[in-house]
Write a protein that holds these residues in place. Sequence first.
Motif, short mmCIF file in Angstrom:
data_model
loop_
_atom_site.label_atom_id
_atom_site.label_comp_id
_atom_site.label_asym_id
_atom_site.label_seq_id
_atom_site.Cartn_x
_atom_site.Cartn_y
_atom_site.Cartn_z
N MET A 6 61.76 61.89 39.92
CA MET A 6 60.58 61.21 39.41
C MET A 6 60.80 59.70 39.34
SD MET A 6 59.17 63.79 36.49
CE MET A 6 57.70 62.83 36.19
N ALA A 7 61.98 59.29 38.91
CA ALA A 7 62.29 57.86 38.81
C ALA A 7 62.32 57.21 40.19
CB ALA A 7 63.61 57.66 38.09
N TYR A 12 56.57 53.99 44.03
CA TYR A 12 55.52 54.39 44.98
C TYR A 12 54.25 54.80 44.23
CZ TYR A 12 52.90 57.27 48.24
OH TYR A 12 51.91 57.81 49.00
N VAL A 13 54.43 55.57 43.17
CA VAL A 13 53.28 56.03 42.39
C VAL A 13 52.57 54.85 41.75
CG1 VAL A 13 52.61 57.36 40.35
CG2 VAL A 13 54.22 58.32 41.99
N PHE A 14 53.34 53.91 41.21
CA PHE A 14 52.73 52.75 40.55
C PHE A 14 51.94 51.87 41.54
CE2 PHE A 14 56.34 53.00 37.25
CZ PHE A 14 55.63 53.92 36.51
N ARG A 15 52.39 51.82 42.78
CA ARG A 15 51.69 51.00 43.78
C ARG A 15 50.45 51.67 44.33
NH1 ARG A 15 56.62 49.73 47.48
NH2 ARG A 15 56.58 51.92 47.12
N VAL A 20 45.40 55.34 35.57
CA VAL A 20 45.48 56.56 34.76
C VAL A 20 46.56 57.49 35.30
CG1 VAL A 20 44.22 58.62 34.03
CG2 VAL A 20 43.08 56.40 34.05
N GLN A 21 46.62 57.63 36.60
CA GLN A 21 47.64 58.48 37.20
C GLN A 21 49.04 57.90 37.01
OE1 GLN A 21 45.97 58.74 41.12
NE2 GLN A 21 45.20 60.82 40.76
N ALA A 22 49.16 56.57 37.07
CA ALA A 22 50.46 55.93 36.84
C ALA A 22 50.91 56.13 35.39
CB ALA A 22 50.37 54.44 37.17
N ILE A 23 49.97 56.07 34.45
CA ILE A 23 50.30 56.31 33.05
C ILE A 23 50.72 57.76 32.85
CG2 ILE A 23 49.32 56.45 30.72
CD1 ILE A 23 47.65 53.96 31.47
N ALA A 24 50.02 58.68 33.49
CA ALA A 24 50.37 60.10 33.39
C ALA A 24 51.75 60.34 33.99
CB ALA A 24 49.32 60.95 34.11
N TRP A 25 52.06 59.71 35.10
CA TRP A 25 53.39 59.84 35.73
C TRP A 25 54.47 59.32 34.78
CZ3 TRP A 25 54.91 62.13 40.20
CH2 TRP A 25 56.20 61.86 40.65
N SER A 26 54.19 58.18 34.16
CA SER A 26 55.16 57.61 33.21
C SER A 26 55.37 58.54 32.03
CB SER A 26 54.68 56.25 32.72
OG SER A 26 54.55 55.35 33.79
N ALA A 27 54.29 59.13 31.54
CA ALA A 27 54.41 60.05 30.41
C ALA A 27 55.22 61.28 30.80
CB ALA A 27 53.01 60.45 29.92
N MET A 28 54.99 61.79 32.00
CA MET A 28 55.78 62.94 32.46
C MET A 28 57.24 62.57 32.63
SD MET A 28 53.38 65.04 35.16
CE MET A 28 53.28 63.71 36.33
N LEU A 29 57.51 61.39 33.13
CA LEU A 29 58.89 60.94 33.30
C LEU A 29 59.59 60.82 31.96
CD1 LEU A 29 61.21 59.93 35.05
CD2 LEU A 29 60.17 57.67 35.00
N VAL A 30 58.93 60.18 31.00
CA VAL A 30 59.51 60.05 29.66
C VAL A 30 59.70 61.42 29.02
CG1 VAL A 30 59.05 59.18 27.33
CG2 VAL A 30 58.68 57.71 29.29
#
Length: 60
Positions: A6-7, A12-15, A20-30
């Motif tokens: 994920m890291a 790539y996800v952030f770009r 909203v999807q980038a925030i969700a990805w960050s939440a899943m990573l954390v």
Amino acid sequence: MAAVVMAVFAPYVFRTESTVQAIAWSAMLVGTVVLIAVLVYAELLMRRMDRRTRRGASGT
């Protein structure tokens, strides 16, 4: 392993994804990192308790 993957894909996800999807990805990573930390901590506690139990049983 999942946190590493994920890291690696996070830039790539952030770009490419929406905010909203980038925030969700960050939440899943954390959440994944926190879950792994909790599992490692629980394993260490169980090992410590097991050592204490064995030490107590061998002394009697």
